[in-house]
Motif scaffolding. Structure first.
Motif, PDB file in Angstrom:
ATOM      1  N   GLN A 175      45.173  54.041  52.563  1.00  0.00           N
ATOM      2  CA  GLN A 175      44.523  53.894  51.382  1.00  0.00           C
ATOM      3  C   GLN A 175      44.200  54.848  50.643  1.00  0.00           C
ATOM      4  O   GLN A 175      43.609  54.054  49.696  1.00  0.00           O
ATOM      5  N   LEU A 176      44.529  55.768  50.204  1.00  0.00           N
ATOM      6  CA  LEU A 176      44.737  56.822  49.461  1.00  0.00           C
ATOM      7  C   LEU A 176      45.454  56.543  47.688  1.00  0.00           C
ATOM      8  O   LEU A 176      44.728  56.357  46.842  1.00  0.00           O
ATOM      9  N   ALA A 177      46.656  55.828  48.350  1.00  0.00           N
ATOM     10  CA  ALA A 177      47.463  55.244  47.399  1.00  0.00           C
ATOM     11  C   ALA A 177      46.708  54.514  45.950  1.00  0.00           C
ATOM     12  O   ALA A 177      47.054  54.261  45.403  1.00  0.00           O
ATOM     13  N   PRO A 178      46.437  53.044  47.154  1.00  0.00           N
ATOM     14  CA  PRO A 178      45.414  52.190  46.277  1.00  0.00           C
ATOM     15  C   PRO A 178      44.525  52.453  45.464  1.00  0.00           C
ATOM     16  O   PRO A 178      44.485  51.839  44.299  1.00  0.00           O
ATOM     17  N   LEU A 179      43.663  53.692  45.782  1.00  0.00           N
ATOM     18  CA  LEU A 179      42.715  54.216  44.642  1.00  0.00           C
ATOM     19  C   LEU A 179      43.288  54.979  43.856  1.00  0.00           C
ATOM     20  O   LEU A 179      42.941  54.216  43.210  1.00  0.00           O
ATOM     21  N   ILE A 180      43.960  55.206  44.188  1.00  0.00           N
ATOM     22  CA  ILE A 180      44.598  56.124  42.662  1.00  0.00           C
ATOM     23  C   ILE A 180      44.731  55.321  41.708  1.00  0.00           C
ATOM     24  O   ILE A 180      45.099  55.334  40.601  1.00  0.00           O
ATOM     25  N   LEU A 181      46.050  54.864  42.494  1.00  0.00           N
ATOM     26  CA  LEU A 181      46.468  53.684  41.397  1.00  0.00           C
ATOM     27  C   LEU A 181      45.589  53.016  40.526  1.00  0.00           C
ATOM     28  O   LEU A 181      45.408  52.845  39.662  1.00  0.00           O
ATOM     29  N   VAL A 182      44.068  51.473  41.035  1.00  0.00           N
ATOM     30  CA  VAL A 182      43.276  52.079  40.660  1.00  0.00           C
ATOM     31  C   VAL A 182      42.625  52.947  39.588  1.00  0.00           C
ATOM     32  O   VAL A 182      42.049  52.497  38.475  1.00  0.00           O
ATOM     33  N   VAL A 183      42.613  54.240  40.056  1.00  0.00           N
ATOM     34  CA  VAL A 183      41.780  55.121  38.764  1.00  0.00           C
ATOM     35  C   VAL A 183      43.271  55.241  37.515  1.00  0.00           C
ATOM     36  O   VAL A 183      42.853  54.787  36.298  1.00  0.00           O
ATOM     37  N   PHE A 184      44.029  54.765  37.847  1.00  0.00           N
ATOM     38  CA  PHE A 184      45.732  54.548  36.899  1.00  0.00           C
ATOM     39  C   PHE A 184      45.062  53.726  35.485  1.00  0.00           C
ATOM     40  O   PHE A 184      45.184  53.751  34.641  1.00  0.00           O
TER      41      PHE A 184
END
Length: 152
Positions: A63-72
């Protein structure tokens, strides 16, 4: 501002946007790869034990990867608007947002059609290219159409 100053600002904005398009792929690709937990544990073996031991840790990494991509993706318009301000546009509301939207559209086209497709093709064909570098163009030409589903 003088015309010459605005043209210099437009050029600076264009160059910064170009380099952002190219170098944006590095952190986004890294964080996108975090979504595949099995591949991540292959690359970083020290994560294998916590992933096997704690089921929640594996779910957290996934779940961490999609959240970081949303921040980007959330940061992107702000960065591009900052670049647009170098252009010295007089009508802030109308012209800067037009400049921002054209930059976002260009960025999306370059990232989606060129960078992502070609990078994905190269990564999938990397082993074959390393074994036979002379045939790199032929290998990519054959592998590139397989990425067409990504664009649909």
């Amino acid at each position: 501002k003088s015309n010459h100053s605005r043209q210099g600002g437009e050029l600076l904005s264009l160059v910064l946007t170009f380099f952002l398009c190219i170098f944006w792929t590095i952190p986004v690709g890294f964080f996108a790869s975090l979504g595949n937990v099995s591949r991540l544990t292959e690359l970083l073996p020290f994560l294998a034990e916590p992933v096997e031991k704690y089921e929640w840790f594996s779910a957290l990494l996934a779940q961490l990867a999609p959240l970081i991509l949303v921040v980007f993706i959330e940061l992107l318009p702000h960065i591009l608007l900052f670049f647009s301000k170098f252009e010295g546009l007089i009508e802030i509301e109308s012209m800067q947002h037009y400049s921002l939207m054209s930059k976002l559209a260009s960025f999306t086209i370059v990232q989606t059609f060129f960078i992502s497709t070609i990078a994905s093709t190269l990564f999938r064909s990397l082993e074959s290219i390393v074994r036979n570098p002379a045939s790199a163009f032929a290998i990519v030409a054959v592998a590139l159409p397989a990425q067409a589903a990504y664009l649909i």
